[in-house]
Design a protein around this motif. Structure first.
Motif, PDB file in Angstrom:
ATOM      1  N   THR B 142       0.870  -1.168   0.000  1.00 39.08           N
ATOM      2  CA  THR B 142       0.000   0.000   0.000  1.00 39.08           C
ATOM      3  C   THR B 142       0.910   1.222   0.000  1.00 39.08           C
ATOM      4  O   THR B 142       1.866   1.272   0.780  1.00 39.08           O
ATOM      5  N   GLY B 188      -7.640   3.574  -0.091  1.00 38.97           N
ATOM      6  CA  GLY B 188      -8.238   2.991  -1.298  1.00 38.97           C
ATOM      7  C   GLY B 188      -9.118   3.967  -2.046  1.00 38.97           C
ATOM      8  O   GLY B 188      -9.492   3.725  -3.193  1.00 38.97           O
ATOM      9  N   LYS B 189      -9.431   5.079  -1.383  1.00 39.72           N
ATOM     10  CA  LYS B 189     -10.303   6.071  -2.016  1.00 39.72           C
ATOM     11  C   LYS B 189      -9.500   7.271  -2.506  1.00 39.72           C
ATOM     12  O   LYS B 189      -8.414   7.558  -2.007  1.00 39.72           O
ATOM     13  N   ALA B 190     -10.064   7.964  -3.482  1.00 44.49           N
ATOM     14  CA  ALA B 190      -9.479   9.198  -3.993  1.00 44.49           C
ATOM     15  C   ALA B 190     -10.597  10.227  -4.066  1.00 44.49           C
ATOM     16  O   ALA B 190     -11.376  10.253  -5.031  1.00 44.49           O
ATOM     17  N   CYS B 230      -5.313  11.998  -4.735  1.00 42.00           N
ATOM     18  CA  CYS B 230      -4.885  10.589  -4.835  1.00 42.00           C
ATOM     19  C   CYS B 230      -3.942  10.248  -3.690  1.00 42.00           C
ATOM     20  O   CYS B 230      -2.794   9.846  -3.914  1.00 42.00           O
ATOM     21  N   THR B 232      -4.174   7.770  -1.920  1.00 43.81           N
ATOM     22  CA  THR B 232      -3.865   6.338  -2.072  1.00 43.81           C
ATOM     23  C   THR B 232      -3.255   6.146  -3.457  1.00 43.81           C
ATOM     24  O   THR B 232      -3.968   6.097  -4.456  1.00 43.81           O
ATOM     25  N   ILE B 236      -4.625   2.094  -6.391  1.00 40.36           N
ATOM     26  CA  ILE B 236      -5.240   3.310  -6.920  1.00 40.36           C
ATOM     27  C   ILE B 236      -6.756   3.109  -7.004  1.00 40.36           C
ATOM     28  O   ILE B 236      -7.230   2.001  -7.240  1.00 40.36           O
ATOM     29  N   ASP B 237      -7.491   4.184  -6.782  1.00 37.95           N
ATOM     30  CA  ASP B 237      -8.959   4.144  -6.847  1.00 37.95           C
ATOM     31  C   ASP B 237      -9.364   4.138  -8.329  1.00 37.95           C
ATOM     32  O   ASP B 237      -9.641   5.183  -8.926  1.00 37.95           O
ATOM     33  N   ARG B 238      -9.387   2.941  -8.904  1.00 38.59           N
ATOM     34  CA  ARG B 238      -9.640   2.786 -10.348  1.00 38.59           C
ATOM     35  C   ARG B 238     -10.970   3.410 -10.756  1.00 38.59           C
ATOM     36  O   ARG B 238     -11.090   4.058 -11.792  1.00 38.59           O
ATOM     37  N   GLU B 239     -11.979   3.185  -9.925  1.00 34.31           N
ATOM     38  CA  GLU B 239     -13.328   3.647 -10.256  1.00 34.31           C
ATOM     39  C   GLU B 239     -13.341   5.167 -10.442  1.00 34.31           C
ATOM     40  O   GLU B 239     -13.888   5.680 -11.414  1.00 34.31           O
ATOM     41  N   THR B 240     -12.724   5.868  -9.487  1.00 32.58           N
ATOM     42  CA  THR B 240     -12.718   7.329  -9.568  1.00 32.58           C
ATOM     43  C   THR B 240     -11.869   7.803 -10.751  1.00 32.58           C
ATOM     44  O   THR B 240     -12.235   8.745 -11.458  1.00 32.58           O
TER      45      THR B 240
END
Lengths: 287, 319
Positions: B142, B188-190, B230, B232, B236-240
């Motif tokens: 991480t 895990g979030k951005a 970012c 994290t 990386i927060d792929r969704e965002t």
């Protein structure tokens, strides 16, 4: 019958010698199954492994993860086959599994891996790294209030690594008397003789200078090793070092007499010859 | 989580936050131990360390040993935090963290202080531009870079209980205040700090403040720029990343690190596989660090709001 100087029961001494031969046989069984391997440095620790697992260490074969057990860190991780041989003889896993050494998907990789092999306490392979892990374990066990000890086997060639000396300074600073460093002084490293490559001088003096209680013993004398280890039970405020005056490839004459014996082939012919010699030795010992 | 950014600096120095948060974690969890390599004074933990030698262990100037000792402590049942300057906490003990830690499944939280140009007066020998790249390639790792003191506190507390190798690259000086006190920033979030439609700026650490300033300036010029924190970097927060890249169609990544292997690489990996859109970077190019004030170095290596603005305009043209 006891030896007057050491008070050791000679029946026990004989049993330890036999255990050491069985470890050598098991090491050959493992390495022969894949054709070649780190033979020299696995054989040179067979005697100390016999005394550790046959006498000194407080362990539970049926419960390898018992938190209060004594722990072994074989920092010269390439001696894995010698450690696996010991664990197999002790019954940590089926003896036949030795023949899976280095095979695809095995639990017995060339270098020790605590997440793969029952009875392996610490992952090693990048030389020097076991020393610091052993210090952390010894400190951590002490902080947790455990009464166990940590036994660290280090190679003489491995002592080239600066990390070892960082770790030894740390061990002395933290008075880790629950740590016993066993230096396999077999005089050789991969490219040849240690003294030709990077002479390290007198290990006893060096370890004493680093704040250790240090002694030297004959590395193939199980009785002398046992006595030296017994001495380390007394605690105190210093970590312990035992310099084992060993021969790389010890116990198998032809291997010991080979200069470049860090990694060697073990073909069918050599395997038959060497194991026949060892079995004869075992038979003579056990009558 | 509440965003309170108004362009002003937080009144707390990050080293004061570290000096308070590390003891707080140690006091609340008896399984946590903290190890340092003779730099306790630099993050405000020396006083606590002197009074709690079993819990705050000064290993001396021996980072490789410190990482190995941490691995041993993890095996004995502890949750170790180790600290040194980012260069030493990455390059100097990389093999030990990688093998004794990651490979051997001994979980360690690594604090690397003075990221990138914030090393300022310590100069090029002390300026980590590559630490993110190194830590990203440890399997299961991480990688975190807090954007303000509140974020730092939140991430450090979460990291200690997370499995694997956790690397936090943390400043010691002042940072802009982004989040309200007590905000929780989940690993895990951005978070999207500012929404926009023309371009999205993915930023980390000190570059979040620069990105927000750039976005404000761009707005005055009629360009709607989104800013994503970012903190994290991995995972990386792929969704965002995907959502914002699709929404805006143009991406700028702003990082206080080498362009190779850091946040820019992480974002591009997601974009290439999911929504290839024009992208540009505001990073240190392929260079070593050097001595100077932080503001000079941000200019020297192109890490300012003005550089972000320029890249944003150029990337929009490529849509």
């Amino acid at each position: 019958m006891e030896n007057e100087e050491t008070n050791m029961d000679q029946t026990e001494v004989k049993a330890l010698k036999a255990f050491a031969i069985r470890i050598r046989l098991a090491t050959l069984d493992a390495i022969h199954s894949i054709g070649s391997g780190h033979l020299g440095g696995a054989l040179s620790i067979a005697d100390v492994m016999a005394v550790l697992y046959g006498r000194e260490m407080n362990i539970r074969v049926e419960d390898p993860a018992w938190p209060d057990r004594d722990k072994l860190v074989c920092s010269k991780g390439h001696a894995g086959p010698g450690v696996y041989g010991t664990l197999a003889v002790k019954g940590y896993f089926p003896y036949e599994e030795l023949k899976t050494l280095n095979k695809n998907g095995t639990r017995l990789p060339s270098h020790c891996d605590r997440n793969k092999t029952p009875g392996i306490d610490v992952t090693t392979g990048s030389l020097g790294q076991g020393t610091s892990q052993a210090c952390g374990l010894a400190l951590g066990d002490r902080l947790k209030g455990r009464k166990n000890r940590v036994f660290l086997i280090v190679g003489d060639g491995e002592m080239d690594e600066g990390q070892c000396w960082e770790a030894f300074a740390f061990a002395a600073a933290h008075k880790l008397s629950n740590l016993v460093v066993l230096i396999d002084w077999n005089k050789k490293q991969l490219d040849g003789l240690c003294n030709d490559i990077l002479p390290m001088g007198d290990f006893v003096k060096k370890m004493e200078a680093f704040g250790f209680d240090a002694v030297q013993v004959k590395g193939d004398d199980v009785e002398a090793i046992a006595v030296a280890l017994e001495r380390t039970r007394q605690g105190g405020d210093k970590p312990y070092a035992i310099v084992l005056d060993t021969v790389k490839g010890a116990g198998v004459e032809e291997v010991a007499n080979t200069l470049m014996n860090h990694s060697m082939p073990v073909n069918d012919e050599k395997y038959e010859k060497w194991t026949t010699e060892l079995k004869a030795e075992l038979a003579a010992l056990e009558g | 989580m509440k965003i309170v950014y108004n362009g002003e600096m937080d009144t707390r120095l990050c080293k004061e936050v570290l000096g308070a948060t590390i003891p707080e974690i140690l006091e609340s969890d008896s399984d946590v131990v903290y190890l340092d390599a003779d730099l306790m004074s630099c993050i405000g933990t020396l006083k606590y360390g002197a009074q709690h030698r079993d819990r705050a262990i000064d290993c001396g100037i021996a980072e490789a040993n410190m990482a190995g000792v941490a691995a041993g402590l993890a095996m004995a049942g502890f949750k170790p935090i180790i600290h040194s300057f980012g260069i030493f906490a990455s390059r100097r003990c990389f093999d030990q963290v990688f093998l004794s830690g990651g490979y051997a499944k001994n979980d360690i939280t690594v604090l690397g202080s003075d990221p990138g140009v914030t090393a300022a007066m310590n100069g090029g020998t002390h300026m980590p531009f590559e630490d993110v790249a190194l830590y990203r390639v440890i399997p299961g790792s991480t990688v975190l870079e807090p954007s303000d003191p509140t974020c730092l506190m939140s991430l450090l507390k979460q990291a200690v209980d997370r499995p694997g190798i956790k690397y936090l690259r943390v400043g010691r000086k002042s940072m802009a205040r982004i989040y309200a006190d007590g905000s929780e920033l989940p690993i895990g979030k951005a978070p999207v700090l500012r929404d926009g439609t023309d371009v999205v700026i993915f930023a980390a650490g000190i570059m979040v403040h620069e990105a927000l300033q750039a976005a404000a300036s761009l707005e005055k010029q009629g360009i709607s720029a989104a800013v994503v924190d970012c903190y994290t970097i991995k995972p990386i927060d792929r969704e965002t990343v995907i959502t914002m890249a699709k929404k805006t169609g143009a991406v700028v990544v702003a990082e206080n690190a080498n362009r190779h292997g850091g946040l820019y690489s992480a974002v591009l990996e997601v974009l290439a596989e999911n929504c290839p859109v024009p992208a540009a970077n505001v990073s240190v190019e392929d260079e070593f660090g050097e001595v100077g004030t932080q503001s000079y170095l941000q200019q020297r290596f192109g890490l300012t709001a003005a550089h972000i603005e320029e890249k944003a305009k150029s990337v929009i043209v490529r849509k």
